[in-house]
Design an enzyme around this catalytic site. Structure first.
Site, PDB file in Angstrom:
ATOM      1  N   ASP A 139     -78.417   7.400  21.757  1.00  0.00           N
ATOM      2  CA  ASP A 139     -79.244   8.324  22.528  1.00  0.00           C
ATOM      3  C   ASP A 139     -79.856   7.595  23.719  1.00  0.00           C
ATOM      4  OD1 ASP A 139     -78.734  10.290  20.662  1.00  0.00           O
ATOM      5  OD2 ASP A 139     -80.618  10.000  19.575  1.00  0.00           O
ATOM      6  N   LYS A 140     -80.250   8.336  24.732  1.00  0.00           N
ATOM      7  CA  LYS A 140     -80.811   7.763  25.954  1.00  0.00           C
ATOM      8  C   LYS A 140     -81.970   6.805  25.663  1.00  0.00           C
ATOM      9  CE  LYS A 140     -83.129   9.269  30.249  1.00  0.00           C
ATOM     10  NZ  LYS A 140     -84.532   8.960  29.879  1.00  0.00           N
TER      11      LYS A 140
END
Length: 303
Positions: A139-140
């Site tokens: 995920d970011k």
């Protein structure tokens, strides 16, 4: 002067008499889909330097080479120049250390500046006719190790290894609350939350997901109980760790999407610390580690 052919290739020595080329390549992990792409998209298969079709019978001592077709990035992946923290690289794969705040692949909200954009740019600068095959995606706002294959065949082999549970991914997380059991496994199906394109949740009709949890440290911060835990993923569902920990009652510190508070950190306190797998070409056991980033280390550090 002729330019060097940088297409990905594999070379094998035949040790069995009478086997057909197609069967031989299948025994080496070359899928039917890869053979079709090689035939029609600019690749070659040769025996002792001469191009042959897959029905060609082989003899002991023959040298078989498969030259994979060149690959082009998708229209949505624009090659860019950018900094990559490369932990390991060879002809088949890359292992990178991703900082929190950087997306792995482009999306509508983050079309540029991603790991994939920068890797595609690196391939262009090196003249490599390849696109980016993300094996392990983060995920970011999750930091840590990412594995990227340089070829669809390598991606296929590593994905098969992951399905067979031979690809080890270990994370470190800081969660809210004092985790009661020192070791436990969460096996709960995960699916999309109704009315949301982003959030996931534990639901009966979701996909099977398994996460192993082990406590590393108990501590307090500003009068609140927190726990550092290690997690091992056995499946790779979207937001799996975040959803499983919310379900268990221990949301990630900083993960306000899944019930965590941002009082100590501005993103989910989750870091991919270890990748361990077998190299798809050499069969060598590979292990890579990444230290906890400063923002997570700061939470548990005593004043």
């Amino acid at each position: 002067m002729l330019s060097k052919d940088l297409r990905f290739r594999l070379v094998f020595l035949v040790e069995e008499e009478g086997i057909l080329l197609r069967e031989f390549l299948h025994s080496k992990g070359i899928s039917k889909r890869t053979l079709t792409a090689t035939k029609y998209e600019g690749g070659h298969i040769t025996v002792n330097g001469n191009e042959k079709n897959v029905r060609h019978p082989l003899e002991v001592g023959d040298e078989v080479a498969i030259i994979f077709p060149p690959e082009q990035p998708s229209e949505g992946l624009q090659p860019e120049n950018g900094v990559l923290n490369i932990i390991y690289e060879d002809e088949a794969l890359l292992v990178l250390n991703k900082p929190a705040g950087q997306s792995t692949i482009p999306s509508r909200d983050h079309p540029a500046g991603t790991v994939a954009n920068f890797v595609a740019g690196k391939f262009v600068r090196n003249g490599l006719p390849a696109t980016v095959h993300v094996v392990t995606r983060l995920d970011k706002d999750t930091s840590g190790l990412i594995c990227i294959a340089k070829n669809r065949h390598i991606h296929h082999l590593l994905s098969e290894q992951m399905i067979a549970s031979g690809f080890h991914r270990q994370y470190v997380a800081i969660v809210e609350g004092s985790v009661q059991e020192e070791r436990f496994t969460i096996e709960q199906p995960i699916g999309r939350k109704d009315g949301s394109i982003i959030e996931r949740m534990v639901r009966e009709n979701g996909q099977f997901a398994r996460t192993d949890v082990e406590v590393q440290q108990y501590f307090e911060k500003d009068g609140h109980e927190l726990t550092t835990i290690a997690l091992v993923l056995h499946t790779g569902r979207t937001h799996q760790i975040r959803v499983h920990l919310q379900w268990a009652g221990y949301p990630l510190a900083g993960d306000d999407l899944y019930g965590g508070s941002r009082r100590w950190i501005g993103r989910q306190a989750l870091h991919c610390a270890v990748l361990r797998f077998t190299h798809p070409l050499t069969g060598t056991d590979m292990q890579f580690t990444s230290d906890l980033p400063a923002d997570m280390h700061q939470i548990s550090r005593k004043p």
